[in-house]
Structure formats: structure tokens, C-alpha cells
Motif scaffolding. Structure first.
Motif, short mmCIF file in Angstrom:
data_model
loop_
_atom_site.label_atom_id
_atom_site.label_comp_id
_atom_site.label_asym_id
_atom_site.label_seq_id
_atom_site.Cartn_x
_atom_site.Cartn_y
_atom_site.Cartn_z
N THR A 168 -33.09 76.78 8.19
CA THR A 168 -33.39 77.89 7.25
C THR A 168 -33.07 77.71 5.61
N ARG A 169 -32.07 76.86 5.64
CA ARG A 169 -31.44 76.51 4.39
C ARG A 169 -30.89 75.22 4.30
N VAL B 125 -35.11 76.79 2.91
CA VAL B 125 -36.01 75.54 3.28
C VAL B 125 -37.41 75.36 2.44
N ASP B 126 -37.98 76.42 2.22
CA ASP B 126 -39.04 76.30 1.70
C ASP B 126 -39.22 75.96 0.30
N GLN B 127 -37.94 76.07 -0.42
CA GLN B 127 -38.07 75.78 -1.76
C GLN B 127 -37.99 74.20 -1.65
N ASP C 131 -38.63 71.00 -2.46
CA ASP C 131 -39.82 70.42 -2.83
C ASP C 131 -39.66 68.82 -3.04
N ARG D 274 -36.89 70.03 7.62
CA ARG D 274 -37.84 71.15 7.24
C ARG D 274 -38.07 71.92 8.35
#
Length: 218
Positions: free
Chosen positions: A189-190, A205-207, A209, A185
Motif C-alpha cells: 500500500t506504501r 504505491v499508486d504514486q 511512477d 506494486r
């Protein structure tokens, strides 16, 4: 850059990943996640071949570190640039490094916190220290891209975060197989999740969960 375009990957005639298409944009930092045996090492090996075929300069950190145990940490770091020179220059560098070469290798060992172990034989070092030597060798080599197969697995979590940040700053593009989701994390970036030879997800990466992590490791 399209590194892989619909290729089947495996070893010894055994398929591991089928129909792989992978585009990596300059500046992306990709973390490969998944259990052991999911295909991460196979994918990294194919990516290394594809990037080399494009003439890219690659810093590689293989899973076994690929160090020479009888040589010092410093001389293993110097090996990061052996293919930049001829055989005679390389032999001289490994026997008696020139002052600028030694200084540059020492600087890279310092970046990973191993200056006191510079002249220690690698076989005397701990697993985490060996990984840091391999990282210093990659830093010493430099390049367009770093590829790493679990390059931080033997390092404690705090130092793993610090070393991941160091690699993030040192290389414009990176693809690392990682075992620690927290490090992924912070670094990536991916993220690409591999499970039993299948791309389970490929997303920013922000997806990433909790449900995706559970699907990957659960």
C-alpha cells in the motif's frame, strides 16, 4: 504507530541512515525498495527491535533465511513457535512432533507448495525452496507484523507474486524489502525508496511512477 522517531541507524560505529522517523499504521503494507547497500537491512533490523520493544508478535524472514540446514523443512517450520513454550516441550516437538503440531506445520508447508519436501533436510533444497521454508515458518508463527528482508529474491516471478499475496492475506501489517518492483506494486500500500542511506521517497504505491523508479535505480 511511531516505530522510529529521529534515530540514527548504523552498525559497527558506521552511520547508515540518519534521523529516521517512521510511522506505520496498522493494516499498512510497506515495501522497501533500493539497491543493495542502500540501508534496507539496517532499517529492518531497527524496526524489528522497535516493534519487539512494543510487545508485538513479529514473524521475521531474514535475508539468509536463518534455517537449520541439518533439520527437515518440517522441523524448521515448527521452530516458528519455539518461543511460545518451554525448553522441554520444544525439545520434544523437534524430536517427535505431536500429531497436531505436525499437521499444523504441514498445512503451512502446503500453503507455500512444499508438502513433498516436508521431511527433506533443508541443506538438500534449492535456494527458492529454502526461502519458501522460511516463509512457511513465518506463517506458522503468525503475528501482528511480518518483517522480511528480500524474502522472495530466489523465487521465480510468478511464484513470488503468489507468495506475496499469501503474506498479504496472512498478516495485518507488513514491511518487506523487495527487489522486484512489480511484486512491490502488487503487494504494498506504501513504498519507501532508499538510496545511499537517504529516504528518496515515501509515498502511496499508486504514486510510484517511472521517474521515481529511474531516480532510485538509475
Amino acid at each position: 504507530m511511531q516505530l522510529l522517531d529521529g534515530v540514527d541507524l548504523g552498525y559497527g560505529g558506521t552511520p547508515v541512515l540518519a534521523g529516521v522517523r517512521l510511522h506505520v499504521a496498522p493494516g499498512e503494507r510497506v515495501a522497501l525498495l533500493g539497491r543493495s547497500g542502500s540501508g534496507k537491512s539496517t532499517l529492518l533490523s531497527a524496526l524489528h527491535g522497535a516493534a519487539a520493544g512494543r510487545g508485538m508478535r513479529i514473524a521475521l524472514v531474514p535475508q539468509d533465511a536463518a534455517l537449520v540446514p541439518q533439520l527437515s523443512a518440517l522441523r524448521n517450520v515448527l521452530m516458528g513457535r519455539l518461543d511460545d513454550h518451554g525448553a522441554w516441550r520444544n525439545l520434544r516437538t523437534l524430536v517427535r512432533p505431536a500429531a497436531p503440531d505436525r499437521a499444523a506445520a504441514l498445512a503451512d508447508l502446503d500453503r507455500v507448495g512444499l508438502t513433498p519436501q516436508a521431511d527433506a533436510r533443508v541443506e538438500s533444497l534449492s535456494g527458492g525452496q529454502k526461502q519458501r521454508v522460511a516463509l512457511a515458518r513465518a506463517l506458522h508463527r503468525g503475528g501482528d507484523l511480518i518483517l522480511g528482508d528480500e524474502p522472495l529474491s530466489a523465487v521465480d516471478p510468478r511464484h513470488a507474486q503468489e507468495l506475496a499475496a499469501l503474506l498479504r492475506a496472512a498478516f495485518p501489517t507488513a514491511i518487506l524489502a523487495l527487489h522486484d518492483v512489480a511484486v512491490a506494486r502488487a503487494f504494498a500500500t506504501r513504498v519507501i525508496g532508499l538510496k545511499q542511506g537517504v529516504f528518496l521517497f515515501d509515498l502511496p504505491v499508486d504514486q510510484l511512477d517511472a521517474s521515481r523508479i529511474e531516480a532510485l535505480y538509475g
